[in-house]
Design an enzyme around this catalytic site. Structure first.
Site, mmCIF file in Angstrom:
data_model
loop_
_atom_site.group_PDB
_atom_site.id
_atom_site.type_symbol
_atom_site.label_atom_id
_atom_site.label_comp_id
_atom_site.label_asym_id
_atom_site.label_seq_id
_atom_site.Cartn_x
_atom_site.Cartn_y
_atom_site.Cartn_z
ATOM 1 N N CYS A 337 -24.029 56.062 83.261
ATOM 2 C CA CYS A 337 -23.694 57.475 83.402
ATOM 3 C C CYS A 337 -22.834 57.824 84.620
ATOM 4 O O CYS A 337 -22.022 58.752 84.553
ATOM 5 C CB CYS A 337 -24.950 58.342 83.390
ATOM 6 S SG CYS A 337 -26.431 57.543 83.965
ATOM 7 N N ARG A 366 -30.748 45.007 83.901
ATOM 8 C CA ARG A 366 -32.026 45.591 84.284
ATOM 9 C C ARG A 366 -33.004 44.463 84.563
ATOM 10 O O ARG A 366 -33.101 43.521 83.777
ATOM 11 C CB ARG A 366 -32.583 46.482 83.167
ATOM 12 C CG ARG A 366 -31.725 47.694 82.932
ATOM 13 C CD ARG A 366 -32.306 48.598 81.884
ATOM 14 N NE ARG A 366 -31.357 49.679 81.605
ATOM 15 C CZ ARG A 366 -31.529 50.594 80.661
ATOM 16 N NH1 ARG A 366 -32.614 50.569 79.909
ATOM 17 N NH2 ARG A 366 -30.636 51.531 80.480
ATOM 18 N N GLN A 384 -24.714 48.456 75.932
ATOM 19 C CA GLN A 384 -25.119 49.646 75.181
ATOM 20 C C GLN A 384 -23.907 50.318 74.560
ATOM 21 O O GLN A 384 -22.832 50.324 75.153
ATOM 22 C CB GLN A 384 -25.751 50.661 76.133
ATOM 23 C CG GLN A 384 -27.034 50.218 76.759
ATOM 24 C CD GLN A 384 -27.521 51.293 77.715
ATOM 25 O OE1 GLN A 384 -26.848 51.623 78.687
ATOM 26 N NE2 GLN A 384 -28.676 51.857 77.432
ATOM 27 N N ASP A 386 -22.994 53.383 74.596
ATOM 28 C CA ASP A 386 -23.472 54.517 75.379
ATOM 29 C C ASP A 386 -22.457 55.661 75.375
ATOM 30 O O ASP A 386 -21.258 55.414 75.457
ATOM 31 C CB ASP A 386 -23.675 54.035 76.820
ATOM 32 C CG ASP A 386 -24.638 54.921 77.582
ATOM 33 O OD1 ASP A 386 -25.186 55.863 76.986
ATOM 34 O OD2 ASP A 386 -24.835 54.649 78.773
ATOM 35 N N HIS A 388 -21.935 59.896 76.864
ATOM 36 C CA HIS A 388 -22.445 61.075 77.553
ATOM 37 C C HIS A 388 -21.672 62.280 77.057
ATOM 38 O O HIS A 388 -20.451 62.289 77.104
ATOM 39 C CB HIS A 388 -22.321 60.902 79.065
ATOM 40 C CG HIS A 388 -23.197 59.814 79.559
ATOM 41 N ND1 HIS A 388 -22.777 58.510 79.691
ATOM 42 C CD2 HIS A 388 -24.512 59.814 79.891
ATOM 43 C CE1 HIS A 388 -23.776 57.767 80.097
ATOM 44 N NE2 HIS A 388 -24.846 58.522 80.225
ATOM 45 N N LYS A 467 -36.472 63.049 75.526
ATOM 46 C CA LYS A 467 -35.578 62.315 74.634
ATOM 47 C C LYS A 467 -36.120 62.241 73.214
ATOM 48 O O LYS A 467 -37.318 62.406 72.984
ATOM 49 C CB LYS A 467 -35.359 60.911 75.172
ATOM 50 C CG LYS A 467 -36.650 60.127 75.380
ATOM 51 C CD LYS A 467 -36.381 58.724 75.878
ATOM 52 C CE LYS A 467 -37.664 57.932 75.970
ATOM 53 N NZ LYS A 467 -37.489 56.530 76.271
ATOM 54 N N HIS A 513 -27.340 62.146 77.151
ATOM 55 C CA HIS A 513 -27.092 60.696 77.100
ATOM 56 C C HIS A 513 -27.513 60.268 75.710
ATOM 57 O O HIS A 513 -28.565 60.702 75.242
ATOM 58 C CB HIS A 513 -28.011 59.899 78.038
ATOM 59 C CG HIS A 513 -28.065 60.334 79.449
ATOM 60 N ND1 HIS A 513 -27.620 59.557 80.471
ATOM 61 C CD2 HIS A 513 -28.572 61.442 80.033
ATOM 62 C CE1 HIS A 513 -27.835 60.157 81.627
ATOM 63 N NE2 HIS A 513 -28.420 61.302 81.388
#
Length: 638
Positions: A337, A366, A384, A386, A388, A467, A513
């Site tokens: 992000c 991670r 990911q 991903d 935003h 979420k 997200h």
RNA sequence: GCCAGCGUAGCUCAGACGGCAGAGCAACUGAUUUGUAAUCAGUGGGUCGGGGGUUCGAUUCCCUUCGCUGGCUCCA
């Protein structure tokens, strides 16, 4: 003498005059079939033992059959009591804790001087069989909590004492079969002889009440079924599912490998696996661009200062890796992000520009705890899909619905079963209560608008917002989180993101997200098991292999191979001097969708004979015909 | 991280009280030119996951470390 008015669906009501009436007696009045297969009953919607007295004068009664979902649950729970009894008899000094039924199975946690091992299980099973053969009745007794605490304390059952104290009830119920008494809400099957089929499957360590600061207990898992055949079928299904295990299949299909010398949780992608990733990533980019997302790309490592600003350092540090460059501390990104925030903030934004949808195939690291690593499902480095979405508050509902539709369309392509969950504020979190409430409501509202069924997962949200999670069900019945849609009211504030509204003033945008497949690694793991390695043609890393019968056929085969290459078909050639059967076998084991057989017949007719993965031959056709056919299949994502 | 189990050839697995480590498949070489799931013969291949200890001697026993698998509240 009391009068009981008993109702059973589909039968005329029955009036009974009696001093007392048990559930079993009530059922007998209706001559329901197969009473010997009834484990309990629902009285006015509440589960009761068959031996329970009916207190109500007016009662609606419904038998619970052993083979029903509820019946199996009761059966498994009772079997866990039988197991606890067996363990207590075999291992004096063992302390019992809890032993519930779970999906398809049951377990019981014990505290013993040594942990149980798999080779303890046969003896326990033998003892359980004795208890089943003895046909001991389960009897229920209610006593005060004080009495129960004294009862268990006298036996040294400290865990039970703790449970009763935590329950804080005036009275608790105990169930006894033979010489074994356990604290239990019930209900239970009438007697141990009613257990038709059971099996102890494995052992594991488990913390008392799931808390790693508390003692490690020894857990034994088992399962029970309404008949021997169902048990066998269940165990067989487990074996079959194991054969699909991506940890085994993946390397065998030359998709990926892991290496002790590289490190745990790190995946090495081989040509076929890298191709599969590439296909998925290309698919994703197309689908995102199609829906108004913009491609972006941020760096792998960012200054620790920035992670402090975002709150990740405070809340996510233990999962992050750090490094130092020129005496500056940097954090390796666990999420994508931050760069997206800076892209947004790089210039003044108008409400007319919103929503902005930034998409990145972002690779993150991670530090997952070593014990939770698992094949492709749980790794330390992953990519990911991903994005935003930064939008005005009144665009939020529409954006979330847009993502939900995106998820539905993509899952439809793979034909995956999935469940939706909304996760709410966890203990460790940032932001005001009002923002959390607003964000949670936005998610709920979008789900309601779309008419989607969901469950609430209390306290399971991200630290920055609530979420929606999409959980896929894999071949082994495990659930894996893939898509997730997370509201975030805090990052726009921390980064002071603004837009100029109609009124000419600065306003704070909101952010979502979201990922669709989640982690490419995990998704591929699920795909491997879902398809048992036999990917549909559009996903297959190798779509066709050209097989020659003899060396005479190589010239023509080479032309076919080239034609397919030119048509962007992922094709391999096997022109080795081997028997056709041998080459087919190898191609079959590698799960290629099409084998193109080229012998004298094909050479003479300037064609190919395609053999499908299912063993069926198509008729002889020319290369162009095959290309048309496979292209259509690819286009339809079959 | 914690508990339990596991780690022998590229793969699947044998093996031994502590006394020179085995098979099948794969690989390589040769023969064979083959029509829908394994052609035949020969050859090479191992620090028995890594390190340390006990022992005359360790792949085997002990310790440690790495890796893998199953689990770690679907609430009596």
């Amino acid at each position: 003498m009391k009068t009981f008015s008993i109702h059973l669906k589909g039968k005329p009501p029955v009036q009974v005059q009696a001093e007392s009436l048990s559930v079993r007696e009530a059922l007998e009045r209706f001559e329901v079939g197969g009473l010997d297969r009834v484990v309990a009953a629902k009285v006015n919607g509440e589960q009761r033992d068959l031996s329970a007295e009916i207190a109500e004068e007016e009662a609606e009664i419904k038998p619970v059959y052993i083979q029903s979902e509820e019946g199996l649950h009761i059966l498994r729970h009772s079997t866990s009591h039988v197991m606890a009894m067996a363990v207590k008899e075999l291992f004096p000094g063992v302390k019992v804790t809890i032993g519930p039924a779970i999906e398809n199975a049951f377990y019981y946690d014990f505290d013993y001087e040594r942990p149980f091992r798999e080779d303890d299980l046969p003896a326990i099973e033998e003892k359980m069989k004795e208890i089943v053969n003895a046909d001991l009745p389960f009897s229920r007794k209610e006593i005060t909590s004080q009495e129960a605490i004294r009862f268990f304390r006298d036996q040294g059952e400290d865990y039970k004492v703790e449970l009763i104290q935590d329950l804080g009830a005036d009275r608790v119920s105990l169930y006894t079969q033979g010489g074994f008494t356990d604290l239990c809400r019930g209900p239970h099957i009438p007697s141990t002889g009613m257990i038709p089929a059971f099996h102890l499957t494995h052992v594991a360590g488990a913390y008392w009440r799931g808390d790693e600061k508390r003692p490690m207990l020894s857990r034994i898992y088992g399962t029970a079924f309404a008949d021997q055949k169902s048990l066998k079928k269940y165990l067989y299904r487990l074996e079959e599912a194991k054969k699909r295990n991506h940890v085994k299949l993946g390397p065998r299909l030359e998709l990926f490998s892991t290496h002790e010398e590289i490190g745990a949780g790190m995946i090495v992608w081989h040509p076929k696996g890298a191709m599969l990733r590439h296909i998925l990533e290309e698919f994703e980019i197309r689908e995102h661009l199609h829906r108004g997302y913009e491609l972006v790309k941020g760096p792998e490592i960012l200054k620790t200062e920035l992670w402090k600003k975002s709150g990740h350092f405070e809340n996510y540090r233990e999962n992050m890796y750090f490094t130092e460059i020129d005496k500056q501390s940097y954090g390796i990104k666990p999420m994508n992000c931050l760069a997206h925030m800076l892209i947004y903030a790089s210039k003044l934004r108008s409400y007319r520009d919103l929503p902005k949808r930034y998409f990145e195939l972002g690779t993150v690291h991670r530090h997952e705890r070593s014990g939770v690593l698992n094949g492709l499902f749980r790794v330390r480095e992953f990519t990911q899909d991903d994005a935003h979405i930064i939008c005005t508050p009144d665009q939020l509902n529409g954006e979330i619905k847009g993502v939900l539709n995106f998820v539905q369309e993509v899952m439809g392509i793979f034909a995956f079963p999935y469940d939706l969950e909304i996760s709410t504020r966890p203990e460790k979190s940032i932001g005001s209560d009002a923002d959390w409430e607003l964000a949670t409501q936005a998610l709920v509202q979008a789900m309601e608008d779309e008419g989607l069924a969901y469950e609430i997962n209390e306290g399971d949200g991200a630290f920055y917002g609530p979420k929606i999670d999409v959980k896929l069900n894999d071949a082994l019945g495990r659930k894996w989180q893939c898509a997730t849609i997370q509201c975030d009211f805090t990052l726009p504030e921390k980064f002071d993101l603004t837009y100029i509204g109609k009124d000419g003033d600065r306003h704070r945008p909101v952010m979502v997200h979201r990922v669709i497949l989640g982690a490419i690694e995990r998704f591929i793991g699920i795909l491997i098991e879902h398809y048992a390695g036999a990917f549909p043609t559009w996903l297959a890393p190798v779509q066709a292999v050209v097989l020659t019968v003899t060396d005479r056929n190589i010239t023509h085969a080479r032309e076919v191979y080239q034609a397919l290459l030119d048509a962007d078909i992922r094709v391999e050639a096997d022109f080795r001097n081997e028997k056709l059967g041998f080459k087919i076998r190898e191609a079959q084991l590698s799960k290629v969708p099409y084998m193109l057989i080229i012998g004298d017949r094909e050479c003479d007719n300037n064609g190919v004979t395609p053999r499908q993965r299912n063993g069926q031959n198509l008729s002889l056709m020319n290369a162009g015909g095959f290309i048309d056919l496979i292209r259509q299949e690819i286009q339809q994502r079959r």
